[in-house]
Design a protein around this motif. Structure first.
Motif, short mmCIF file in Angstrom:
data_model
loop_
_atom_site.label_atom_id
_atom_site.label_comp_id
_atom_site.label_asym_id
_atom_site.label_seq_id
_atom_site.Cartn_x
_atom_site.Cartn_y
_atom_site.Cartn_z
N GLU A 74 0.97 -1.32 -0.01
CA GLU A 74 0.08 -0.18 0.02
C GLU A 74 0.96 1.26 0.10
OE1 GLU A 74 -2.93 0.16 3.27
OE2 GLU A 74 -3.86 -1.68 2.14
N ILE A 75 1.84 1.13 1.14
CA ILE A 75 2.72 2.27 1.08
C ILE A 75 3.55 2.56 -0.29
CG2 ILE A 75 4.89 3.20 2.16
CD1 ILE A 75 3.87 1.66 4.68
N ARG A 76 3.69 1.49 -0.95
CA ARG A 76 4.53 1.59 -1.97
C ARG A 76 3.66 2.16 -3.18
NH1 ARG A 76 7.45 -3.83 -3.64
NH2 ARG A 76 9.15 -2.85 -2.38
N GLU A 77 2.42 1.72 -3.18
CA GLU A 77 1.49 2.09 -4.33
C GLU A 77 1.35 3.65 -3.91
OE1 GLU A 77 -1.27 0.01 -7.10
OE2 GLU A 77 0.46 -0.25 -5.87
N GLY A 78 1.22 3.95 -2.66
CA GLY A 78 0.86 5.47 -2.37
C GLY A 78 2.27 6.06 -2.84
N ALA A 79 3.39 5.74 -2.41
CA ALA A 79 4.45 6.58 -2.79
C ALA A 79 4.59 6.67 -4.27
CB ALA A 79 5.75 5.71 -2.31
N LEU A 80 4.38 5.50 -5.16
CA LEU A 80 4.46 5.77 -6.48
C LEU A 80 3.24 6.85 -6.82
CD1 LEU A 80 4.54 2.08 -7.91
CD2 LEU A 80 6.17 3.94 -8.09
N SER A 107 2.06 9.30 -5.45
CA SER A 107 2.75 10.51 -4.98
C SER A 107 3.80 10.97 -5.94
CB SER A 107 3.32 10.59 -3.61
OG SER A 107 2.28 9.94 -2.78
N VAL A 108 4.58 10.25 -6.34
CA VAL A 108 5.83 10.47 -7.15
C VAL A 108 5.42 10.84 -8.65
CG1 VAL A 108 7.57 9.38 -8.64
CG2 VAL A 108 7.60 8.84 -5.98
N LYS A 109 4.04 9.97 -9.06
CA LYS A 109 3.77 10.39 -10.18
C LYS A 109 2.94 11.81 -10.09
CE LYS A 109 1.69 6.34 -12.23
NZ LYS A 109 0.39 5.56 -12.41
N GLU A 110 2.36 12.04 -9.36
CA GLU A 110 1.56 13.38 -8.94
C GLU A 110 2.67 14.45 -9.26
OE1 GLU A 110 -2.49 14.05 -7.80
OE2 GLU A 110 -1.45 12.36 -8.77
N VAL A 111 3.71 14.03 -8.15
CA VAL A 111 4.67 15.37 -8.12
C VAL A 111 5.38 15.52 -9.42
CG1 VAL A 111 7.04 15.74 -7.16
CG2 VAL A 111 5.20 14.89 -5.74
N ALA A 112 5.57 14.30 -10.11
CA ALA A 112 6.34 14.39 -11.31
C ALA A 112 5.49 15.06 -12.41
CB ALA A 112 6.56 12.90 -11.69
N LYS A 113 4.30 14.81 -12.49
CA LYS A 113 3.25 15.41 -13.38
C LYS A 113 3.25 17.19 -12.91
CE LYS A 113 -0.40 12.43 -13.42
NZ LYS A 113 -1.51 12.29 -13.10
N ASP A 114 3.23 17.42 -11.57
CA ASP A 114 3.06 18.71 -11.26
C ASP A 114 4.32 19.52 -11.75
OD1 ASP A 114 0.53 18.16 -10.45
OD2 ASP A 114 0.95 18.41 -8.15
N THR A 115 5.21 18.80 -11.44
CA THR A 115 6.58 19.37 -11.44
C THR A 115 6.89 19.48 -13.16
OG1 THR A 115 7.51 18.20 -9.65
CG2 THR A 115 9.20 19.03 -11.08
N ALA A 116 6.35 18.41 -13.65
CA ALA A 116 6.51 18.52 -15.40
C ALA A 116 5.89 19.70 -15.85
CB ALA A 116 6.22 17.36 -15.98
N GLN A 117 4.42 19.83 -15.34
CA GLN A 117 3.70 20.96 -15.61
C GLN A 117 4.20 22.39 -15.47
OE1 GLN A 117 -0.31 19.90 -14.11
NE2 GLN A 117 -1.25 19.71 -16.40
N GLU A 118 4.74 22.58 -14.21
CA GLU A 118 5.43 23.58 -13.80
C GLU A 118 6.69 24.15 -14.60
OE1 GLU A 118 4.42 26.02 -11.14
OE2 GLU A 118 2.62 24.45 -11.44
N VAL A 119 7.51 22.96 -15.06
CA VAL A 119 8.60 22.93 -15.64
C VAL A 119 8.38 23.63 -16.96
CG1 VAL A 119 10.52 22.09 -16.79
CG2 VAL A 119 9.94 21.57 -14.40
N VAL A 120 7.38 22.96 -17.49
CA VAL A 120 6.60 23.32 -18.99
C VAL A 120 6.30 24.71 -18.84
CG1 VAL A 120 5.08 22.80 -20.71
CG2 VAL A 120 6.55 20.96 -19.60
#
Lengths: 176, 260
Positions: free
Chosen positions: A133-139, A141-154
């Motif tokens: 669960e934790i791992r899933e949650g972490a992934l 979160s990583v996806k979210e963070v990556a998406k957000d970061t990518a959008q911000e960066v773009v």
């Protein structure tokens, strides 16, 4: 003493052997018969039956004693046998009790071990689930963070990020 | 005996070895009649008393564990009983009291006769002959009553070859009639000879009072000889009683079972 005259008479009649003096025979024979009759009656009426009774009684006593001894011996053997049997029984009983106790303990132990194993397995499974669960949650979160970061960066680079393509790109990267 | 005490007075050795056998009245100097109380009477009475003491008084306690006297009485009983049973057979046992009577009388008389100054009733042929004749007649009567004329088969040796049988029968008949003679003379002769020999040696014993030179050797020797012969006589006293009893049993066996 009268010996001298009698001896002289004997010397004349019996050549010095008083045994051959016939004149004394009737006297000797008479007293001998009396003596033998008396001895016979004493023996046959009193002495011999008495001695025979004593001997018979002794024989009886000895026979009885031997029989009693045999009896006691048999009893002793019986008692020994009973004792040995009791000892063997007790020993067998003790062995049985020991085996039973051992089996009981073993069963209890096995049960406890099984229970512990089950608990451990349950706990492990739970842990695994939590980790997943934790791992899933972490992934996520990583996806979210990556998406957000990518959008911000773009966005920062002046582009306008298409949310769909960003997500697809992030997902593609995450799979690598 | 008083006669020996006189020896030294005469100044020489005096031999009276047969004086001990003289039958004499106890209370008078008269002739020896049939019912006179003599030394024979006395020693036979002592024999009876000794037998009563041993076999009646000795067993009066009837102990299961016997004392000394009772042991001897039982030993005598067992000895004679076994002898009768072994020699004459089971059916001879009913004559056991008679044989016991003879045996006890002879053995006790013999031993009483060994006491110093005693009179030995069994040393007289008149006494032993009466017993031997009684045995002989009793055995012959028993034989004929039990087997009738078949008792004569005792003389007819069927195991021998036929031609020999008449000769053997003659010998058997003679030996049968000689039985009481040998039976009685054996006992009286043994008792008389032994006692006479002791007396002869006893007569040599006071030699030292006559001549010290000869006596120093002869006196100890004769005393030694008396001791030795006496020991032998103790043996003979028993053995002759035993022989008399066992021969009686043998004759009885012949009467009960004449076929060899």
């Amino acid at each position: 003493m009268a010996t001298d005259t009698t001896a002289a008479a004997d010397a004349a009649s019996g050549a010095g052997m008083p045994q051959l003096d016939i004149t004394t025979y009737s006297n000797q024979i008479f007293w001998l018969v009396v003596t033998l009759v008396v001895i016979y009656f004493v023996l046959s009426r009193v002495a011999l039956p008495r001695i025979a009774a004593v001997l018979a009684e002794r024989q009886g006593t000895i026979t009885n004693d031997i029989a009693a001894a045999e009896d006691l011996k048999a009893k002793a053997a019986e008692a020994e046998e009973a004792y040995n049997k009791a000892l063997a029984d007790a020993r067998a009983e003790a062995q049985k009790i020991i085996a039973e106790t051992k089996a009981d303990i073993k069963a209890e132990l096995d049960e406890a071990v099984a229970k512990a194993d089950a608990e451990i397995a349950a706990k492990t499974a739970e842990g695994d689930k939590k980790i997943a669960e934790i791992r899933e949650g972490a992934l996520e979160s990583v996806k979210e963070v990556a998406k957000d970061t990518a959008q911000e960066v773009v966005a920062a680079m002046g582009g306008k990020a298409d949310a769909r393509s960003v997500t697809a790109a992030v997902n593609a990267r995450m799979k690598e | 005996m008083a006669t020996e005490a006189n020896t030294a007075d005469d100044g020489g050795l005096v031999f009276h070895p047969m004086d001990q056998f003289i039958v004499k009245p106890l209370f008078s100097d008269g002739p020896v009649g049939m019912f006179t109380i003599t030394n024979v009477t006395m020693w036979m009475a002592l024999t009876v008393l000794a037998i009563i003491a041993l076999l009646v008084l000795g067993t009066s306690k009837r102990s299961t564990v016997p004392g000394r006297t009772q042991s001897i009485a039982e030993l005598a009983y067992g000895f004679v009983y076994k002898m009768v049973e072994d020699v004459a057979g089971k059916d001879g046992v009913k004559f056991f009291p008679y044989i016991m009577t003879l045996f006890m009388f002879i053995v006790v008389s013999n031993f009483l006769g060994l006491l110093p100054a005693a009179f030995t009733t069994t040393s007289h042929i008149a006494v032993t002959a009466v017993m031997a004749m009684a045995v002989f007649i009793a055995v012959t009567v028993i034989g004929f009553v039990k087997h009738g004329a078949g008792y004569l088969g005792l003389f007819w040796i069927s195991a021998a070859p036929l031609p020999l049988r008449p000769i053997l029968a003659l010998i058997e008949v003679i030996s049968y009639f000689v039985r009481p003679v040998s039976h009685s003379i054996r006992l009286a002769g043994n008792m008389m000879a032994g006692h006479a020999v002791i007396k002869v040696f006893a007569a040599f014993a006071p030699m030292i009072t006559i001549s010290v030179g000869v006596g120093i050797l002869v006196t100890p020797l004769s005393i030694l000889a008396i001791t030795a012969i006496y020991a032998l006589e103790v043996l003979v006293a028993f053995i002759q009683a035993y022989v008399f009893a066992i021969l009686t049993c043998v004759y009885l066996k012949d009467a009960l079972h004449p076929h060899h």
